[in-house]
Structures are given as C-alpha cells and as structure tokens.
Design a protein around this motif. Structure first.
Motif, PDB file in Angstrom:
ATOM      1  N   GLN A  18       0.677  -1.179  -0.053  1.00  0.00           N
ATOM      2  CA  GLN A  18      -0.216   0.222   0.005  1.00  0.00           C
ATOM      3  C   GLN A  18       0.711   1.798  -0.011  1.00  0.00           C
ATOM      4  OE1 GLN A  18      -3.355  -0.266  -0.361  1.00  0.00           O
ATOM      5  NE2 GLN A  18      -2.465  -2.461  -0.610  1.00  0.00           N
ATOM      6  N   GLY A  19       2.249   1.393   0.361  1.00  0.00           N
ATOM      7  CA  GLY A  19       3.154   1.834   0.093  1.00  0.00           C
ATOM      8  C   GLY A  19       3.717   2.056  -0.676  1.00  0.00           C
ATOM      9  N   LEU A  20       3.959   1.467  -1.757  1.00  0.00           N
ATOM     10  CA  LEU A  20       4.681   2.063  -3.330  1.00  0.00           C
ATOM     11  C   LEU A  20       4.617   2.934  -3.795  1.00  0.00           C
ATOM     12  CD1 LEU A  20       4.378  -1.871  -4.128  1.00  0.00           C
ATOM     13  CD2 LEU A  20       6.703  -1.465  -3.234  1.00  0.00           C
ATOM     14  N   ALA A  21       3.887   3.542  -3.865  1.00  0.00           N
ATOM     15  CA  ALA A  21       2.902   4.640  -4.295  1.00  0.00           C
ATOM     16  C   ALA A  21       3.949   5.532  -4.061  1.00  0.00           C
ATOM     17  CB  ALA A  21       2.055   4.723  -5.114  1.00  0.00           C
ATOM     18  N   LEU A  22       3.751   5.963  -2.877  1.00  0.00           N
ATOM     19  CA  LEU A  22       4.169   6.765  -2.056  1.00  0.00           C
ATOM     20  C   LEU A  22       6.054   7.034  -2.080  1.00  0.00           C
ATOM     21  CD1 LEU A  22       2.618   7.478   1.146  1.00  0.00           C
ATOM     22  CD2 LEU A  22       2.953   9.294  -0.509  1.00  0.00           C
ATOM     23  N   MET A  23       6.511   5.410  -1.902  1.00  0.00           N
ATOM     24  CA  MET A  23       8.396   5.283  -1.904  1.00  0.00           C
ATOM     25  C   MET A  23       8.667   6.039  -3.336  1.00  0.00           C
ATOM     26  SD  MET A  23       8.333   1.441  -0.815  1.00  0.00           S
ATOM     27  CE  MET A  23       9.539   1.274  -0.351  1.00  0.00           C
ATOM     28  N   GLU A  24       7.614   5.427  -4.058  1.00  0.00           N
ATOM     29  CA  GLU A  24       8.333   6.219  -5.738  1.00  0.00           C
ATOM     30  C   GLU A  24       8.056   7.226  -6.191  1.00  0.00           C
ATOM     31  OE1 GLU A  24       7.055   4.635 -10.270  1.00  0.00           O
ATOM     32  OE2 GLU A  24       5.393   4.838  -8.830  1.00  0.00           O
ATOM     33  N   SER A  25       7.576   8.070  -4.860  1.00  0.00           N
ATOM     34  CA  SER A  25       7.289   9.477  -5.030  1.00  0.00           C
ATOM     35  C   SER A  25       8.446  10.411  -4.911  1.00  0.00           C
ATOM     36  CB  SER A  25       5.729  10.262  -4.568  1.00  0.00           C
ATOM     37  OG  SER A  25       6.291   9.607  -3.303  1.00  0.00           O
ATOM     38  N   SER A  26       9.183   9.457  -4.480  1.00  0.00           N
ATOM     39  CA  SER A  26      10.431   9.870  -3.740  1.00  0.00           C
ATOM     40  C   SER A  26      11.617   9.919  -4.262  1.00  0.00           C
ATOM     41  CB  SER A  26      11.371   9.783  -2.431  1.00  0.00           C
ATOM     42  OG  SER A  26      11.344   7.498  -3.239  1.00  0.00           O
ATOM     43  N   GLY A  27      11.070   9.582  -6.159  1.00  0.00           N
ATOM     44  CA  GLY A  27      12.729   9.193  -7.063  1.00  0.00           C
ATOM     45  C   GLY A  27      13.596   8.258  -7.259  1.00  0.00           C
ATOM     46  N   VAL A  28      13.168   7.395  -6.320  1.00  0.00           N
ATOM     47  CA  VAL A  28      14.035   6.366  -6.702  1.00  0.00           C
ATOM     48  C   VAL A  28      14.149   5.065  -7.281  1.00  0.00           C
ATOM     49  CG1 VAL A  28      14.335   5.622  -4.241  1.00  0.00           C
ATOM     50  CG2 VAL A  28      12.081   4.486  -5.297  1.00  0.00           C
ATOM     51  N   ASP A  29      14.972   4.762  -8.276  1.00  0.00           N
ATOM     52  CA  ASP A  29      15.713   4.146  -8.731  1.00  0.00           C
ATOM     53  C   ASP A  29      14.693   2.194  -8.985  1.00  0.00           C
ATOM     54  OD1 ASP A  29      16.468   5.996 -11.699  1.00  0.00           O
ATOM     55  OD2 ASP A  29      17.792   5.654  -9.918  1.00  0.00           O
ATOM     56  N   GLY A  30      15.339   2.415  -8.170  1.00  0.00           N
ATOM     57  CA  GLY A  30      14.529   0.624  -8.000  1.00  0.00           C
ATOM     58  C   GLY A  30      13.732   0.403  -6.357  1.00  0.00           C
ATOM     59  N   ILE A  31      12.703  -0.299  -6.313  1.00  0.00           N
ATOM     60  CA  ILE A  31      11.979  -0.376  -4.817  1.00  0.00           C
ATOM     61  C   ILE A  31      11.994  -2.109  -5.038  1.00  0.00           C
ATOM     62  CG2 ILE A  31       9.971  -0.414  -3.496  1.00  0.00           C
ATOM     63  CD1 ILE A  31       8.898   2.104  -5.245  1.00  0.00           C
ATOM     64  N   SER A  32      12.966  -2.467  -3.940  1.00  0.00           N
ATOM     65  CA  SER A  32      13.337  -3.647  -3.646  1.00  0.00           C
ATOM     66  C   SER A  32      11.942  -4.269  -2.232  1.00  0.00           C
ATOM     67  CB  SER A  32      14.645  -3.714  -2.508  1.00  0.00           C
ATOM     68  OG  SER A  32      14.667  -4.985  -2.661  1.00  0.00           O
ATOM     69  N   VAL A  33      11.166  -5.540  -2.541  1.00  0.00           N
ATOM     70  CA  VAL A  33      10.161  -5.925  -2.205  1.00  0.00           C
ATOM     71  C   VAL A  33      10.894  -6.931  -1.300  1.00  0.00           C
ATOM     72  CG1 VAL A  33       8.485  -4.426  -3.485  1.00  0.00           C
ATOM     73  CG2 VAL A  33       9.070  -6.302  -3.873  1.00  0.00           C
ATOM     74  N   ASP A  34      10.581  -7.410  -0.767  1.00  0.00           N
ATOM     75  CA  ASP A  34      10.217  -8.743   0.414  1.00  0.00           C
ATOM     76  C   ASP A  34       8.900  -9.772   0.069  1.00  0.00           C
ATOM     77  OD1 ASP A  34       8.010  -8.738   2.526  1.00  0.00           O
ATOM     78  OD2 ASP A  34       9.523  -8.383   4.251  1.00  0.00           O
ATOM     79  N   GLN A  35       9.770 -10.552   0.724  1.00  0.00           N
ATOM     80  CA  GLN A  35       8.274 -12.250   0.533  1.00  0.00           C
ATOM     81  C   GLN A  35       7.019 -11.799   0.736  1.00  0.00           C
ATOM     82  OE1 GLN A  35      11.002 -11.726   2.031  1.00  0.00           O
ATOM     83  NE2 GLN A  35      10.397 -13.056   4.484  1.00  0.00           N
ATOM     84  N   ASN A  36       6.521 -11.027   1.194  1.00  0.00           N
ATOM     85  CA  ASN A  36       5.374 -10.448   1.611  1.00  0.00           C
ATOM     86  C   ASN A  36       4.633  -9.815   0.912  1.00  0.00           C
ATOM     87  OD1 ASN A  36       5.252 -12.265   4.709  1.00  0.00           O
ATOM     88  ND2 ASN A  36       6.727 -10.002   4.622  1.00  0.00           N
ATOM     89  N   VAL A  37       4.836  -9.311  -0.072  1.00  0.00           N
ATOM     90  CA  VAL A  37       4.770  -8.620  -1.453  1.00  0.00           C
ATOM     91  C   VAL A  37       4.324  -9.131  -2.909  1.00  0.00           C
ATOM     92  CG1 VAL A  37       4.891  -6.168  -2.724  1.00  0.00           C
ATOM     93  CG2 VAL A  37       5.494  -6.261  -0.004  1.00  0.00           C
ATOM     94  N   ASP A  38       2.797  -9.606  -3.124  1.00  0.00           N
ATOM     95  CA  ASP A  38       3.094  -9.658  -3.895  1.00  0.00           C
ATOM     96  C   ASP A  38       3.720  -9.241  -5.503  1.00  0.00           C
ATOM     97  OD1 ASP A  38       0.955 -12.155  -6.197  1.00  0.00           O
ATOM     98  OD2 ASP A  38       0.820 -10.059  -6.871  1.00  0.00           O
ATOM     99  N   VAL A  39       4.422  -9.796  -6.464  1.00  0.00           N
ATOM    100  CA  VAL A  39       5.238  -9.571  -7.086  1.00  0.00           C
ATOM    101  C   VAL A  39       4.438  -8.379  -8.032  1.00  0.00           C
ATOM    102  CG1 VAL A  39       6.888  -9.188  -9.516  1.00  0.00           C
ATOM    103  CG2 VAL A  39       7.547 -10.261  -6.896  1.00  0.00           C
ATOM    104  N   ALA A  40       2.961  -9.448  -8.507  1.00  0.00           N
ATOM    105  CA  ALA A  40       2.364  -8.271  -9.576  1.00  0.00           C
ATOM    106  C   ALA A  40       1.706  -7.172  -9.154  1.00  0.00           C
ATOM    107  CB  ALA A  40       1.385  -9.730 -10.053  1.00  0.00           C
ATOM    108  N   THR A  41       0.937  -7.434  -8.100  1.00  0.00           N
ATOM    109  CA  THR A  41       0.539  -6.186  -7.478  1.00  0.00           C
ATOM    110  C   THR A  41       1.352  -5.665  -7.327  1.00  0.00           C
ATOM    111  OG1 THR A  41      -0.837  -7.861  -6.610  1.00  0.00           O
ATOM    112  CG2 THR A  41      -1.340  -5.610  -5.655  1.00  0.00           C
ATOM    113  N   ALA A  42       2.404  -5.391  -7.307  1.00  0.00           N
ATOM    114  CA  ALA A  42       3.546  -3.888  -6.642  1.00  0.00           C
ATOM    115  C   ALA A  42       3.635  -3.677  -7.653  1.00  0.00           C
ATOM    116  CB  ALA A  42       4.818  -4.783  -6.186  1.00  0.00           C
ATOM    117  N   VAL A  43       4.045  -4.313  -9.185  1.00  0.00           N
ATOM    118  CA  VAL A  43       4.254  -4.114 -10.406  1.00  0.00           C
ATOM    119  C   VAL A  43       3.553  -3.337 -10.746  1.00  0.00           C
ATOM    120  CG1 VAL A  43       4.850  -4.802 -12.968  1.00  0.00           C
ATOM    121  CG2 VAL A  43       6.107  -5.932 -11.124  1.00  0.00           C
TER     122      VAL A  43
END
Length: 339
Positions: free
Chosen positions: A246-271
């Motif tokens: 639920q925080g991925l959009a906020l994380m991206e808003s900082s301008g990072v090129d990559g976001i590393s997610v752990d095993q608790n995150v569904d990859v397709a949803t994250a993308v």
C-alpha cells in the motif's frame, strides 16, 4: 541486441532502458559463511577492516556469481559512528544497535561536526575504493546505507515512533540531521567509486506509521537523497521491510529508480502499483534461499519472473548460512531471463 557489461546492464535496467537480459544482483547484504571460507575474510573482522570487507564483497561475484559487488554487510555502522552502543556480531550474525544517544533537540547539535574519514564509515568508503580500483570499469559498485528514518530510530531508540506523533519539531529536526548525514555519506561513497546506492530503511514503512506520517517524515528526505544521487548520475534502490504494497506509490514518489520488496509482497500487485520504478526481489531469504533446494529455488524464481519482477533478487538480506548452490540457482535464473 547489444551485449552489455554488467555495469551498463544494471544501470540501464534500473532506468528503464532496453537490455540484453536481466542483471544478476543482490541489492541486500551478500555475505555468507561459505563465501567467508572461500576467500578467508570472516565476520566480524570483515565489518571493520576495509581489505577484508572488500574481499568478502568480491566473493559475492567470484564465488556466487553476482554481477555486482556490494558493501557493507550490516546496518549498524552509521549508528555506531554517532556513538550508539552496538552488540558485536559473530561469524554468523550481524551486529545490532542496543544503546541510543539522542533524546532532545540539544542532543542532536552535539553530533554535528563529524568527519566521514573515521570509524566504520571510513572503512566502508575505503572498501569501495578497493573494489572500484579492481572492478569499477566492468561491475556495478554498490554502496549501501541505512536510510534516514531508521537511522533516526537507531539514534533515538524506540521512543522515535512516539516522537513523530507527539513532538513534530524534534522529529523533523532529527530527520534533517540524519538526511544531511546520509547525503554526505552517499556522496563520499560515490567519490570513492560507488555507482549504485542502496537505501535500507527497514522501519520507514507506511504500513507501520501510516501514509500521512510517511508523507511528512519519509518522502521528502528520501527525495533529497535521490536528487543528490541523480545529480551524480548514480541510480538508487530503496528497500523497506514488510508488506509495503500500500505504500509503493509513496515510495516511488521520492524518485527512487528501484524498489526492493520482501516476500510478503505480491510481485504482480507491486508492479501494478508503480509507474516507472523497477521492482526488485523477492525470494524469501529464510524459507526459500536458506532452507530449500536449488530446484525449489529455480521453480520459485520462475514464478517471480512470470509475475513481472524487474530484478530477481533476495527479498531481504541473505542469511549467513545460505548455501552457495542455492544462490547460484537464483543467479542462473536471472541470467537466463530476457525481458
């Protein structure tokens, strides 16, 4: 298609450019006991000695096959630098922060005037210089540091989570201080040869503190680090532990090129939650990479690749007892994958 060097391939992949195949890297810590035995550089000494740190980082490439070298192996050097009490690590376990140094705004001022040449901060920078001299023309040189929110928590202790809710002025003052340090430290690593910066900010989770406080106490400070790195043509990857969906959009808003997610995150949803950021991860470092077989890892890797992962990698720091053959199974899957 053009065949790229590992250095070119990772930079292009993280910035959304076409590549010949997926890079094989770990953006989280890479040290294992088997690598230590292979190269003769062991924890805890490899956390404190630049030559040994560089040797163990190099083993991630020469022994495992990662197409990058990365330092350091833990996230306590920054807190130790500012005087926090550290529980020493062992050959199999990383050090941890057990004592804190800031309770008031006045305490923050006492930490000013530091020199980045001292302590383990200086060791990390020296290790990067060693690695860059040997590999800088062909391999990515990853520098890593704890992010400003988690560093604030290390410096202030568990009171930090209450402080951001009850004493905004103090919370913002400490974030200003830690972010200033992060930028200076990152620039020093780049000066010594780092070309990729990994921000490990495990407790800076919107799930943990809520979107409103994440927007106030995390996003602007991550953005300042990313902006500083972009000016130096350095790509950035952000790792935050837990279910960050639920925080991925906020994380991206900082301008990072990559976001590393752990095993608790569904990859397709994250993308689906991000516009440009490359999603990195997310093989379980304990229940998969450490405790399963190479065949299991190949099968799980394929599922993660099919889900659209941008870079196949561990979902968090590699466990020290992880077998080399398990990591090599993941590496081979990445190398064989064409986008």
């Amino acid at each position: 298609m053009t065949e790229y060097t590992p250095k070119e391939r990772l930079a292009r992949a993280l910035t959304g450019q076409a590549v010949d195949r997926m890079p094989a890297v770990s953006v989280t810590q890479t040290g294992t006991v088997e690598q230590m035995e292979a190269c003769g550089a062991f924890w805890p000494e490899a956390n404190d000695d630049a030559e040994k740190m560089a040797a163990l980082a190099e083993a991630g490439h020469t022994v495992v096959g990662f197409e990058a070298v990365r330092v350091p192996f833990d996230i306590t050097a920054e807190a130790e630098f500012f005087g926090c009490e550290i529980k020493a690590g062992t050959q199999e376990q990383q050090p941890s922060v057990v004592g804190h140094v800031v309770k008031t705004v006045e305490d923050i001022s006492k930490l000013e005037g530091y020199s980045l040449d001292h302590g383990r901060i200086g060791v990390v920078c020296d290790a990067i210089k060693i690695l860059a001299a040997k590999y800088g023309d062909k391999l990515p040189i990853m520098g890593s540091m704890i992010g400003p929110f988690s560093l604030a928590q290390h410096i202030n202790g568990d009171d930090w989570f209450m402080a951001i809710f009850t004493d905004e002025a103090f919370g913002l003052a400490l974030m200003e201080f830690t972010t200033g340090f992060n930028i200076a430290y990152a620039k020093k690593m780049v000066e010594n040869g780092a070309d990729t910066m990994v921000i490990i900010d495990p407790t800076a989770s919107a799930q943990l503190i809520g979107a409103e406080f994440y927007q106030k106490f995390v996003v602007p400070y991550h953005k300042r680090i990313c902006d500083a790195m972009r000016e130096l043509n350095v790509t950035t990857v952000l790792h935050i532990c837990g279910d960050t969906t639920q925080g991925l959009a906020l994380m991206e808003s900082s301008g990072v090129d990559g976001i590393s997610v752990d095993q608790n995150v569904d990859v397709a949803t994250a993308v689906s939650k991000v516009d440009k950021a490359v999603i990195v991860g997310n093989l379980d470092p304990v229940n998969m990479l450490w405790n399963r077989t190479p065949e299991d890892i190949r099968e799980e890797s394929q599922k993660v690749l099919d889900a659209g992962i941008g870079l196949l990698a561990p979902g968090c720091g590699i466990v020290s007892k992880t077998p080399t053959e398990n990591l090599q199974a993941m590496v081979k899957m990445a190398k064989n994958h064409k986008y």
